[in-house]
Design a protein around this motif. Structure first.
Motif, PDB file in Angstrom:
ATOM      1  N   ILE A  35       0.553  -1.568  -0.617  1.00 26.07           N
ATOM      2  CA  ILE A  35       0.398  -0.186  -0.183  1.00 26.07           C
ATOM      3  C   ILE A  35       1.481   1.616  -0.373  1.00 26.07           C
ATOM      4  O   ILE A  35       1.515   1.688   1.252  1.00 26.07           O
ATOM      5  CB  ILE A  35      -0.990   0.183   1.461  1.00 26.07           C
ATOM      6  N   LEU A  36       0.873   1.742  -1.399  1.00 24.35           N
ATOM      7  CA  LEU A  36       2.076   2.973  -1.518  1.00 24.35           C
ATOM      8  C   LEU A  36       1.190   4.516  -0.979  1.00 24.35           C
ATOM      9  O   LEU A  36      -0.334   4.674  -1.880  1.00 24.35           O
ATOM     10  CB  LEU A  36       2.869   2.976  -2.199  1.00 24.35           C
ATOM     11  N   ASP A  37       1.648   5.434   0.042  1.00 25.57           N
ATOM     12  CA  ASP A  37       0.680   6.131  -0.162  1.00 25.57           C
ATOM     13  C   ASP A  37       1.380   7.641  -0.745  1.00 25.57           C
ATOM     14  O   ASP A  37       2.100   7.741  -1.262  1.00 25.57           O
ATOM     15  CB  ASP A  37       0.715   7.199   1.606  1.00 25.57           C
ATOM     16  N   CYS A  38      -0.178   7.962  -1.880  1.00 27.92           N
ATOM     17  CA  CYS A  38      -0.097   9.124  -2.941  1.00 27.92           C
ATOM     18  C   CYS A  38       0.014  10.374  -2.716  1.00 27.92           C
ATOM     19  O   CYS A  38      -0.531  11.066  -3.557  1.00 27.92           O
ATOM     20  CB  CYS A  38      -0.583   8.526  -4.168  1.00 27.92           C
ATOM     21  N   SER A  39      -0.355  10.695  -1.182  1.00 28.79           N
ATOM     22  CA  SER A  39      -1.139  11.915  -1.014  1.00 28.79           C
ATOM     23  C   SER A  39       0.001  13.071  -1.113  1.00 28.79           C
ATOM     24  O   SER A  39       0.998  13.109  -1.429  1.00 28.79           O
ATOM     25  CB  SER A  39      -1.075  12.142  -0.264  1.00 28.79           C
ATOM     26  N   LYS A  40      -0.621  14.185  -0.983  1.00 22.68           N
ATOM     27  CA  LYS A  40       0.583  15.715  -1.178  1.00 22.68           C
ATOM     28  C   LYS A  40       1.602  15.238  -0.243  1.00 22.68           C
ATOM     29  O   LYS A  40       2.881  15.859  -1.196  1.00 22.68           O
ATOM     30  CB  LYS A  40      -0.308  16.229  -1.011  1.00 22.68           C
ATOM     31  N   SER A  41       1.035  15.635   0.632  1.00 25.38           N
ATOM     32  CA  SER A  41       2.458  15.085   1.357  1.00 25.38           C
ATOM     33  C   SER A  41       3.287  14.457   1.429  1.00 25.38           C
ATOM     34  O   SER A  41       4.755  14.226   1.049  1.00 25.38           O
ATOM     35  CB  SER A  41       2.473  15.210   3.220  1.00 25.38           C
ATOM     36  N   MET A  42       3.380  13.536   0.824  1.00 23.70           N
ATOM     37  CA  MET A  42       4.887  12.819   0.216  1.00 23.70           C
ATOM     38  C   MET A  42       5.061  13.530  -1.168  1.00 23.70           C
ATOM     39  O   MET A  42       6.557  13.019  -1.839  1.00 23.70           O
ATOM     40  CB  MET A  42       4.179  11.000  -1.098  1.00 23.70           C
ATOM     41  N   ASP A  43       4.897  14.585  -1.293  1.00 19.19           N
ATOM     42  CA  ASP A  43       5.513  15.277  -3.244  1.00 19.19           C
ATOM     43  C   ASP A  43       6.634  16.154  -2.388  1.00 19.19           C
ATOM     44  O   ASP A  43       7.405  16.601  -3.436  1.00 19.19           O
ATOM     45  CB  ASP A  43       4.553  16.315  -3.269  1.00 19.19           C
ATOM     46  N   TYR A  44       6.678  16.159  -1.072  1.00 20.78           N
ATOM     47  CA  TYR A  44       8.426  17.103  -0.583  1.00 20.78           C
ATOM     48  C   TYR A  44       9.001  16.726  -1.422  1.00 20.78           C
ATOM     49  O   TYR A  44       9.726  15.422  -1.301  1.00 20.78           O
ATOM     50  CB  TYR A  44       8.083  16.565   0.909  1.00 20.78           C
ATOM     51  N   GLY A  45       9.482  17.114  -1.479  1.00 19.90           N
ATOM     52  CA  GLY A  45      11.445  16.832  -2.382  1.00 19.90           C
ATOM     53  C   GLY A  45      11.810  16.379  -3.599  1.00 19.90           C
ATOM     54  O   GLY A  45      12.804  16.064  -3.937  1.00 19.90           O
ATOM     55  N   GLN A  46      10.018  16.210  -4.200  1.00 24.13           N
ATOM     56  CA  GLN A  46      10.110  15.892  -5.622  1.00 24.13           C
ATOM     57  C   GLN A  46      10.603  16.614  -6.741  1.00 24.13           C
ATOM     58  O   GLN A  46      11.923  16.593  -7.502  1.00 24.13           O
ATOM     59  CB  GLN A  46       8.999  15.698  -5.818  1.00 24.13           C
TER      60      GLN A  46
END
Lengths: 763, 310
Positions: free
Chosen positions: B90-101
């Motif tokens: 299960i992979l979290d794709c929420s906005k918070s995971m966008d950091y550092g991209q």
């Protein structure tokens, strides 16, 4: 003036620097405007941290901001040199502050004036010693600087700490070791107060240690020394301006008045030699001016002239109050060379220093005349086979027992052209008699010679080449010759003769041409010439006489050129041109014309104290090392220097830059410059220096008017009795630099430490 | 292959340079395997399938000595694997995971990039072991759900989806997880890769739900290195990725308290996992990728031992 809570600043303008207290705040605000944006996921933790930290961070920021503001304020106060004048309890607790007293002692000749047994200078010295003694007795933190107006650049004492040992030294320097007259004496130099006050200011700038300074000017307060209305031209060099410039640097300027109420004084203010040169075996007239500066007429004064082992005395008539009496004393010198001439005034007045005048007399064999013979003895019209110069020579130096005082040398045009530049400068008068033409370089050197004071007599004749005289000598009025040649006019057959008429009757030589004297004179030929009007209008040329002919041709014209004079006669001494050579009056006229153009050097070498001796030295003749023997003391040796630009070799003594005290020409008397000749032997040139006649006027300035006129707030005038009393009140300000600096270091350290501590806590 | 050459693919800063997810996953897993003394590439069933040549790392006990005696070459007996492990990543794709991209101050791999690489690597490893592997990507809802399968083509699909995925929207674990717990019918292994920026209580409840459904669970708690070390110096305006808030601050002043808050959060999550019997693996984007794989293998070994005991 102490301000709030006894605080004041030496540089109040720099207090504006305290406004920089705003800089940390501005920097803080500017820094807040500069940030970068980060899109952040863990905002909850951040907000939580912010909530927990807010108070603490704000407090830390506030503390650091306050410390930084304090640093800026402290820096501003340090630069403004904050002073504190303790009053009341603070004064008791802190004791006395360091005070520097700068005493300027007027040692000009006028201070030697005495009414009673002690001169003003003696009284001033005694009060200065009293002042020092009282300051030592106070046991305060005092310093003293003593300057003399004769040489303010070299203080006798500079910033010396006052103690018993210094008191002893001070007393000995002023009064002499044995209490005799070997102490400090008035100089012969005029008191230049503006320069002295400027020097005090410079001294303060250099020292810049003590915040409290009191300046004492010990003087006789003469009108000449402290003029109230000096006029616009004196500008920044005036005493008033110097005092205003000094005021911000000191706590007080006190003039201590030692002047006498009685200003009776008689002085020799001038001695002139009436002749242009002092010639051996010819009487020389010395014109002595005696001035009475006192309020009443002076009678019974005697003037004595002492020279060459002889003494001549003259009784003076009454010298009117505020007026002068001139007396002529003739003297004949029998030897050539330099003679010391001393003129003394015998009169019981207050100031003996100005009763003697020195004069360096250069006794010469005669006036040196160089005659350039342009005429040809073989031509018709010559005087019995002789050229015009032969006639001129005998006219100027006639045979007989009575010496004319003229030493004549005759040269041909070719010989004249080959004379060295230095030899050309030697004669007192040069005659150009019927010269055809000269080289361009020689004309230029001739111009230099006249500009430097030489005399030139030009006789035009049949050989004179018009173009040369017009183009080279006249140069449209710019050259030596004041007239432009047109043509030879008259009657060559000598049937019609014309008389000469005077034109400028005010000219010394015009009287020669009066009809009575020129009776029988006939002019047959002459150069018809014209004078540019602007030369006449500008006063550079004077038409002395003209030919009584319808053309109104000029006959004799004079011209001032630089320091010298030129005289041109448009007709030559030839029988076919005129009959002047047959008239006895011609001899007199020539003598007078020669005297009129002769270079004046009788007064050369006599100057005021403090002047300069500048001489060009011919190194081909003299060794480069010269010696100056002052009136008293050892000789001063100096090497001849070469000017890089002109290549001229010269020697200089005295002047503002003179480092050697003996060569400053500070003493009145005779100075001898000794030069060793390369071929052996020694030459000695004499110079005389005299006290500035302005020193003789003892008229005093009103103290109240002076203070009002100068408008200097810190200026006060006190008498000698009040000096010691005034000593207790000087200064009292303490500079807070050290305290502020300590505080600044502490605050800086605290800022650094807290900054580090706050940073450490955060990391 | 030298050991070091393989291991360098475990460095996130190197692996991020590989663009394709399938290549990346293979590189990571191969790099990881090369470093191990024991090959994980075999099943534990007993039905013979085929022979293959011995490679260093294979256990000696699996060498077929009979073949060696005949051919003088070492062969390993391989068996038909009996897959009983069903893993759902299960992979979290929420906005918070966008950091550092993205961004100019980007340091190392982004958070989502790192998490996706872990998911891909795990999927690759699982598939290599013939386990069934499925993928669920979510934010406020399930965005993608691929059911577990051991089919090699399925792995390609998973890797393709991971390649295409972009983080977006907020995280909402509550509803999504409860639904998922119900959806994954057969009990199996659930691997959660997320920054867990949700309410810890909700998280705890959802995890309990999974446990209640008899699922084994491993939580890979991925945080960006910046979030763990908070290295900022100058003034920064922080803008919320998931919440609409801004904070202009001097980061140095907040650093200590922030890190304390992060530690507190991680402790809470760890405690929640521990009480639910869930493996908790905290990861920073600068951590070597083998940590995730090692944790998984350790868990698998335990699962095998548990199964044998049963």
């Amino acid at each position: 003036m102490p301000g709030l809570f006894g605080l004041s600043a030496a540089n109040p303008l720099l207090l504006l620097g305290a406004l920089s207290v705003a800089s940390p705040i501005i920097i803080h605000l500017l820094a807040r405007r500069r940030y970068r944006t980060i899109y952040w996921a863990a905002m909850d933790f951040l907000l939580d941290a912010q909530k927990r930290n807010r108070r603490r961070v704000q407090l830390e920021h506030l503390i650091l901001l306050l410390l930084r503001c304090l640093i800026m304020i402290l820096i501003a106060l340090l630069l403004a040199r904050l002073m504190f004048t303790p009053t009341g309890l603070a004064a008791l607790a802190l004791g006395t502050a360091e005070v520097e007293r700068i005493v300027v002692l007027d040692d000009s000749p006028s201070m030697s004036a005495r009414q009673g047994p002690r001169s003003a200078f003696d009284q001033a010295k005694a009060r200065a010693i009293e002042l020092v003694d009282s300051l030592i007795a106070q046991r305060g933190n005092n310093k003293l600087t003593l300057m003399l107006t004769s040489n303010p650049g070299r203080p006798l004492f500079s910033g010396e700490i006052l103690n018993e040992e210094f008191g002893q030294r001070f007393r000995e320097a002023l009064e002499g070791a044995g209490g005799a007259d070997d102490g400090l004496q008035p100089s012969d130099r005029y008191a230049q107060w503006a320069a002295a006050l400027e020097q005090v200011r410079r001294h303060i700038d250099e020292q810049d240690v003590s915040p409290n300074r009191a300046v004492y000017l010990l003087t006789d307060l003469r009108e000449h020394d402290f003029p109230i209305d000096e006029g616009e031209e004196s500008g920044e060099d005036s005493v008033k301006a110097a005092m205003a410039a000094l005021e911000p640097h000191v706590d007080s300027i006190l003039i201590v008045d030692f002047g006498e109420q009685d200003t009776t004084n008689l002085a020799i203010t001038d001695v002139q030699v009436l002749e242009k040169s002092i010639v051996r075996d010819r009487p020389t007239n010395f014109s002595v001016t005696v001035s009475n500066f006192g309020p009443t007429d002076a009678t019974g004064a005697t003037v004595r002239l002492v020279a060459a082992g002889a003494m001549i005395t003259r009784e003076l008539d009454a010298v009117p109050a505020g007026g002068e009496q001139v007396v002529n004393i003739p003297m004949t010198f029998v030897q050539t060379g330099h003679e010391e001439v001393v003129v003394e005034l015998e009169f019981p007045d207050m100031m003996p220093a100005d009763n003697t005048h020195h004069l360096a007399a250069r006794v010469v064999r005669g006036v040196r005349i160089l005659m350039v013979d342009g005429g040809d003895p073989d031509l018709p019209g010559a005087v019995s086979g002789r050229s015009e110069v032969e006639f001129l020579r005998h006219a100027v130096d006639p045979a007989g027992r009575q010496r004319s005082g003229h030493v004549i040398r005759v040269v041909s045009v070719d010989e004249f052209e080959s004379l060295s530049r230095r030899d050309l400068q030697r004669p007192d008068v040069i005659y150009l008699a019927n010269v055809y033409q000269l080289s361009e370089s020689r004309v230029r050197e001739l111009e230099e010679y006249v500009e430097a004071g030489g005399g030139l007599l030009i006789y035009l004749g049949d050989k004179a080449r018009r173009d040369f005289y017009n183009d080279m000598m006249h140069r449209d009025g710019e050259g030596l010759l004041p007239v432009r040649l047109i043509d030879i006019e008259g009657d060559p057959r000598r049937e019609t003769g014309y008389s000469a008429v005077p034109v400028s009757t005010g000219h010394q030589l015009a009287t020669i041409f009066s009809p009575e004297i020129m009776l029988g004179a006939r002019l047959f030929l002459w150069w018809h010439t014209e004078i540019p009007e602007d030369l006449i209008d500008g006063g550079q040329a004077t038409l002395i006489s003209r030919v009584d002919h319808p053309q109104r041709s000029p006959l004799m014209v004079s011209r001032n050129f630089g320091l010298g004079r030129v005289l041109v006669t448009t007709t030559g001494p030839r029988p076919n041109w005129n009959n002047l050579i047959n008239l006895p009056v011609t001899v007199v006229a020539l003598q007078r014309a020669t005297e009129w153009v002769t270079r004046s050097d009788a007064g050369r070498g006599t100057m005021l104290v403090g002047s300069r001796i500048v001489e060009e030295i011919d190194l081909a003749r003299f060794e480069p090392r010269v010696r100056l023997r002052p009136p008293a003391g050892d000789d001063v040796q100096r090497l001849v220097t070469t000017d890089d630009e002109t290549g001229l070799t010269h020697i200089m003594f005295g002047g503002a830059e003179e480092a050697d005290e003996r060569a400053r020409l500070s003493a009145a008397g005779f100075y001898r410059l000794r030069l060793s000749e390369r071929e052996g032997g020694e030459v000695e040139w004499l110079y005389a220096t005299n006290v500035d006649p302005r020193e003789s006027d003892l008229t005093r300035v009103d103290a109240g008017e002076l203070v009002r006129g100068y408008g200097v707030e810190k200026l006060g005038v006190i008498t000698g009795d009040q000096v010691a009393e005034a000593a207790g009140t000087g200064g009292g300000r303490r500079e807070l630099s050290r305290t502020l600096l300590t505080l600044l270091v502490m605050v800086l350290a605290a800022e650094l430490l807290l900054g580090w501590w706050f940073g450490r806590r955060r990391s | 292959m030298p050991k070091i050459a393989g291991q360098q693919f475990l460095d996130p800063s190197i692996i991020e340079k590989i663009k394709r997810m399938d290549v990346r996953a293979r590189a990571v897993v191969d790099g990881f395997i090369t470093g191990m003394h024991k090959s994980p590439y075999h099943g534990f069933a007993v039905e013979f399938a085929t022979h293959r040549e011995y490679v260093p790392g294979d256990e000696i006990k699996h060498i077929d000595w009979k073949v060696w005696s005949k051919t003088d070459r070492l062969y390993i007996k391989e068996y038909e694997e009996e897959t009983n492990l069903k893993c759902t990543i299960i992979l979290d794709c929420s906005k918070s995971m966008d950091y550092g991209q993205t961004g100019r101050d980007r340091r190392g791999p982004g958070k989502f990039d790192y998490a996706a690489t872990i998911a891909a690597s795990l999927a690759y490893l699982l598939q290599s072991q013939a386990d069934q592997v499925g993928l669920v990507m979510f934010d406020t809802a399930i965005r993608k759900a691929l059911p577990a399968s051991s089919n090699p083509a399925h792995l390609k699909l998973i890797l393709h989806e991971l390649d295409q995925a972009k983080p977006d929207h907020k995280t909402d674990v509550g509803d999504v997880f409860h639904g998922l717990a119900e959806q994954i019918g057969k009990r199996g292994l659930v691997v959660l890769v997320s920054d867990l920026f949700v309410d810890t209580r909700t998280l705890q409840e959802t995890m309990r739900h999974f446990r209640h459904r008899k699922h084994e669970m491993v939580v890979f708690h991925v945080m960006h290195d910046d979030e763990v070390t908070f290295p900022f110096q100058d003034n920064v305006l922080f803008k919320g990725l998931e919440i609409d808030m801004e904070l202009l601050t001097e980061p140095r002043a907040l650093r200590r308290t922030y890190l304390e808050a992060v530690d507190r959060f991680k402790s809470q999550v760890r405690r929640a996992c521990s009480t639910s019997g869930i493996d908790y693996v905290p990861l920073s984007t600068t951590d070597s990728l083998d940590a995730a794989l090692s944790s998984y293998l350790a868990f698998r070994q335990r699962a095998i031992r548990g199964a044998r005991r049963r």
